[in-house]
Design a protein around this motif. Structure first.
Motif, PDB file in Angstrom:
ATOM      1  N   UNK A 168       0.829  -1.209   0.000  1.00 53.11           N
ATOM      2  CA  UNK A 168       0.000   0.000   0.000  1.00 53.11           C
ATOM      3  C   UNK A 168       0.866   1.263   0.000  1.00 53.11           C
ATOM      4  N   UNK A 169       0.596   2.177  -0.948  1.00 50.24           N
ATOM      5  CA  UNK A 169       1.311   3.444  -1.028  1.00 50.24           C
ATOM      6  C   UNK A 169       2.623   3.386  -1.800  1.00 50.24           C
ATOM      7  N   UNK A 170       3.054   2.212  -2.193  1.00 52.75           N
ATOM      8  CA  UNK A 170       4.329   2.069  -2.901  1.00 52.75           C
ATOM      9  C   UNK A 170       4.139   2.333  -4.400  1.00 52.75           C
ATOM     10  N   UNK A 171       5.259   2.652  -5.091  1.00 48.95           N
ATOM     11  CA  UNK A 171       5.148   2.789  -6.533  1.00 48.95           C
ATOM     12  C   UNK A 171       5.035   1.391  -7.148  1.00 48.95           C
ATOM     13  N   UNK A 172       4.630   1.352  -8.411  1.00 47.51           N
ATOM     14  CA  UNK A 172       4.248   0.099  -9.044  1.00 47.51           C
ATOM     15  C   UNK A 172       5.429  -0.864  -9.179  1.00 47.51           C
ATOM     16  N   UNK A 173       6.612  -0.351  -9.558  1.00 46.17           N
ATOM     17  CA  UNK A 173       7.768  -1.231  -9.744  1.00 46.17           C
ATOM     18  C   UNK A 173       8.181  -1.880  -8.427  1.00 46.17           C
ATOM     19  N   UNK A 174       8.183  -1.115  -7.357  1.00 49.15           N
ATOM     20  CA  UNK A 174       8.525  -1.655  -6.031  1.00 49.15           C
ATOM     21  C   UNK A 174       7.511  -2.704  -5.595  1.00 49.15           C
ATOM     22  N   UNK A 175       6.238  -2.416  -5.823  1.00 53.78           N
ATOM     23  CA  UNK A 175       5.184  -3.354  -5.432  1.00 53.78           C
ATOM     24  C   UNK A 175       5.300  -4.667  -6.209  1.00 53.78           C
ATOM     25  N   UNK A 176       5.635  -4.582  -7.494  1.00 54.70           N
ATOM     26  CA  UNK A 176       5.815  -5.811  -8.280  1.00 54.70           C
ATOM     27  C   UNK A 176       6.981  -6.629  -7.750  1.00 54.70           C
ATOM     28  N   UNK A 177       8.054  -5.960  -7.345  1.00 52.37           N
ATOM     29  CA  UNK A 177       9.196  -6.670  -6.772  1.00 52.37           C
ATOM     30  C   UNK A 177       8.851  -7.351  -5.462  1.00 52.37           C
ATOM     31  N   UNK A 178       8.104  -6.649  -4.610  1.00 51.52           N
ATOM     32  CA  UNK A 178       7.689  -7.214  -3.322  1.00 51.52           C
ATOM     33  C   UNK A 178       6.813  -8.450  -3.548  1.00 51.52           C
ATOM     34  N   UNK A 179       5.865  -8.325  -4.462  1.00 53.70           N
ATOM     35  CA  UNK A 179       4.936  -9.437  -4.707  1.00 53.70           C
ATOM     36  C   UNK A 179       5.618 -10.628  -5.368  1.00 53.70           C
TER      37      UNK A 179
ATOM     38  N   UNK B  24       0.162 -13.450  -2.641  1.00 49.57           N
ATOM     39  CA  UNK B  24       0.987 -12.533  -3.419  1.00 49.57           C
ATOM     40  C   UNK B  24       0.921 -12.838  -4.911  1.00 49.57           C
ATOM     41  N   UNK B  25       0.780 -14.105  -5.273  1.00 46.45           N
ATOM     42  CA  UNK B  25       0.692 -14.477  -6.692  1.00 46.45           C
ATOM     43  C   UNK B  25      -0.609 -13.952  -7.294  1.00 46.45           C
ATOM     44  N   UNK B  26      -1.704 -14.067  -6.537  1.00 46.29           N
ATOM     45  CA  UNK B  26      -3.013 -13.595  -6.998  1.00 46.29           C
ATOM     46  C   UNK B  26      -3.014 -12.077  -7.116  1.00 46.29           C
ATOM     47  N   UNK B  27      -2.437 -11.400  -6.127  1.00 44.07           N
ATOM     48  CA  UNK B  27      -2.430  -9.940  -6.109  1.00 44.07           C
ATOM     49  C   UNK B  27      -1.497  -9.387  -7.187  1.00 44.07           C
TER      50      UNK B  27
ATOM     51  N   UNK C 122      -0.915  -6.278 -12.151  1.00 40.85           N
ATOM     52  CA  UNK C 122      -0.567  -6.177 -13.576  1.00 40.85           C
ATOM     53  C   UNK C 122      -1.782  -5.803 -14.415  1.00 40.85           C
ATOM     54  N   UNK C 123      -2.957  -6.292 -14.035  1.00 40.44           N
ATOM     55  CA  UNK C 123      -4.184  -5.935 -14.730  1.00 40.44           C
ATOM     56  C   UNK C 123      -4.512  -4.453 -14.538  1.00 40.44           C
ATOM     57  N   UNK C 124      -4.326  -3.947 -13.320  1.00 40.91           N
ATOM     58  CA  UNK C 124      -4.584  -2.530 -13.041  1.00 40.91           C
ATOM     59  C   UNK C 124      -3.611  -1.637 -13.811  1.00 40.91           C
ATOM     60  N   UNK C 125      -2.352  -2.079 -13.939  1.00 42.95           N
ATOM     61  CA  UNK C 125      -1.356  -1.318 -14.701  1.00 42.95           C
ATOM     62  C   UNK C 125      -1.750  -1.274 -16.175  1.00 42.95           C
ATOM     63  N   UNK C 126      -2.196  -2.412 -16.713  1.00 47.20           N
ATOM     64  CA  UNK C 126      -2.636  -2.460 -18.106  1.00 47.20           C
ATOM     65  C   UNK C 126      -3.851  -1.568 -18.335  1.00 47.20           C
ATOM     66  N   UNK C 127      -4.761  -1.536 -17.357  1.00 47.05           N
ATOM     67  CA  UNK C 127      -5.930  -0.650 -17.464  1.00 47.05           C
ATOM     68  C   UNK C 127      -5.503   0.809 -17.502  1.00 47.05           C
ATOM     69  N   UNK C 128      -4.533   1.172 -16.658  1.00 47.43           N
ATOM     70  CA  UNK C 128      -4.061   2.557 -16.619  1.00 47.43           C
ATOM     71  C   UNK C 128      -3.393   2.941 -17.928  1.00 47.43           C
ATOM     72  N   UNK C 129      -2.640   2.009 -18.485  1.00 50.60           N
ATOM     73  CA  UNK C 129      -1.889   2.282 -19.714  1.00 50.60           C
ATOM     74  C   UNK C 129      -2.817   2.368 -20.930  1.00 50.60           C
ATOM     75  N   UNK C 130      -3.745   1.428 -21.035  1.00 53.30           N
ATOM     76  CA  UNK C 130      -4.584   1.350 -22.236  1.00 53.30           C
ATOM     77  C   UNK C 130      -5.828   2.233 -22.176  1.00 53.30           C
TER      78      UNK C 130
ATOM     79  N   UNK D 100       1.431   4.789  -8.738  1.00 55.01           N
ATOM     80  CA  UNK D 100       1.595   4.226  -7.405  1.00 55.01           C
ATOM     81  C   UNK D 100       0.249   3.669  -6.942  1.00 55.01           C
ATOM     82  N   UNK D 101       0.297   2.857  -5.903  1.00 57.01           N
ATOM     83  CA  UNK D 101      -0.919   2.220  -5.401  1.00 57.01           C
ATOM     84  C   UNK D 101      -1.595   3.172  -4.414  1.00 57.01           C
ATOM     85  N   UNK D 102      -2.689   3.772  -4.856  1.00 59.80           N
ATOM     86  CA  UNK D 102      -3.409   4.737  -4.029  1.00 59.80           C
ATOM     87  C   UNK D 102      -4.254   4.029  -2.978  1.00 59.80           C
TER      88      UNK D 102
END
Length: 128
Positions: free
Chosen positions: A43-54, A62-65, A70-78, A88-90
């Motif tokens: 929570x509150x971390x940037x996306x790259x850090x959160x992906x590394x943690x997970x 962690x695998x499910x999350x 990744x789905x939320x990142x794709x939604x933001x991008x597309x 970042x994770x708001x």
């Protein structure tokens, strides 16, 4: 009492939509408590850090999350044309879903109830 007709109030409430990119997983076969342990870590971390943690977190959730993130990142991008390096994770939270009830036979004809808990997991991203 609120002023205006009920339909006017509903129309006004529905007009204020949250435009932040998000992803929701309904009926995940993991308990809310176990999912929240992992969500608290990102929570509150940037996306790259959160992906590394997970990626390196040994918990099952962690695998499910990670797939949900990744789905939320794709939604933001597309859908929202956002830059992924600024995301970042708001918000991220898990709420209880319907529980499956099962019965396990025990000694002397007794039966124990087993609760297989489910959860709804939501991740909301935002740009810094």
């Amino acid at each position: 009492m609120a002023k205006g007709h009920r339909s006017e109030i509903k129309r006004k409430r529905n007009a204020e939509k949250d435009t932040r990119p998000s992803a929701k997983l309904s009926f995940a076969r993991i308990s809310t408590q176990k999912a929240c342990f992992v969500l608290d870590a990102i929570r509150g971390k940037d996306v790259e850090t959160a992906q590394g943690i997970l990626t390196y977190n040994p918990r099952k959730a962690s695998k499910v999350i990670l797939k949900l993130l990744n789905s939320a990142i794709a939604n933001a991008e597309n859908n929202n044309n956002m830059d992924t390096s600024k995301l970042y994770i708001a918000e991220c939270y898990a709420s209880a879903a319907p529980t499956m009830k099962r019965i396990k036979p025990r000694a002397q004809g007794r039966a124990y109830r087993i609760l297989k808990r489910n959860s709804h997991i939501t991740i909301v991203l935002d740009e810094r």
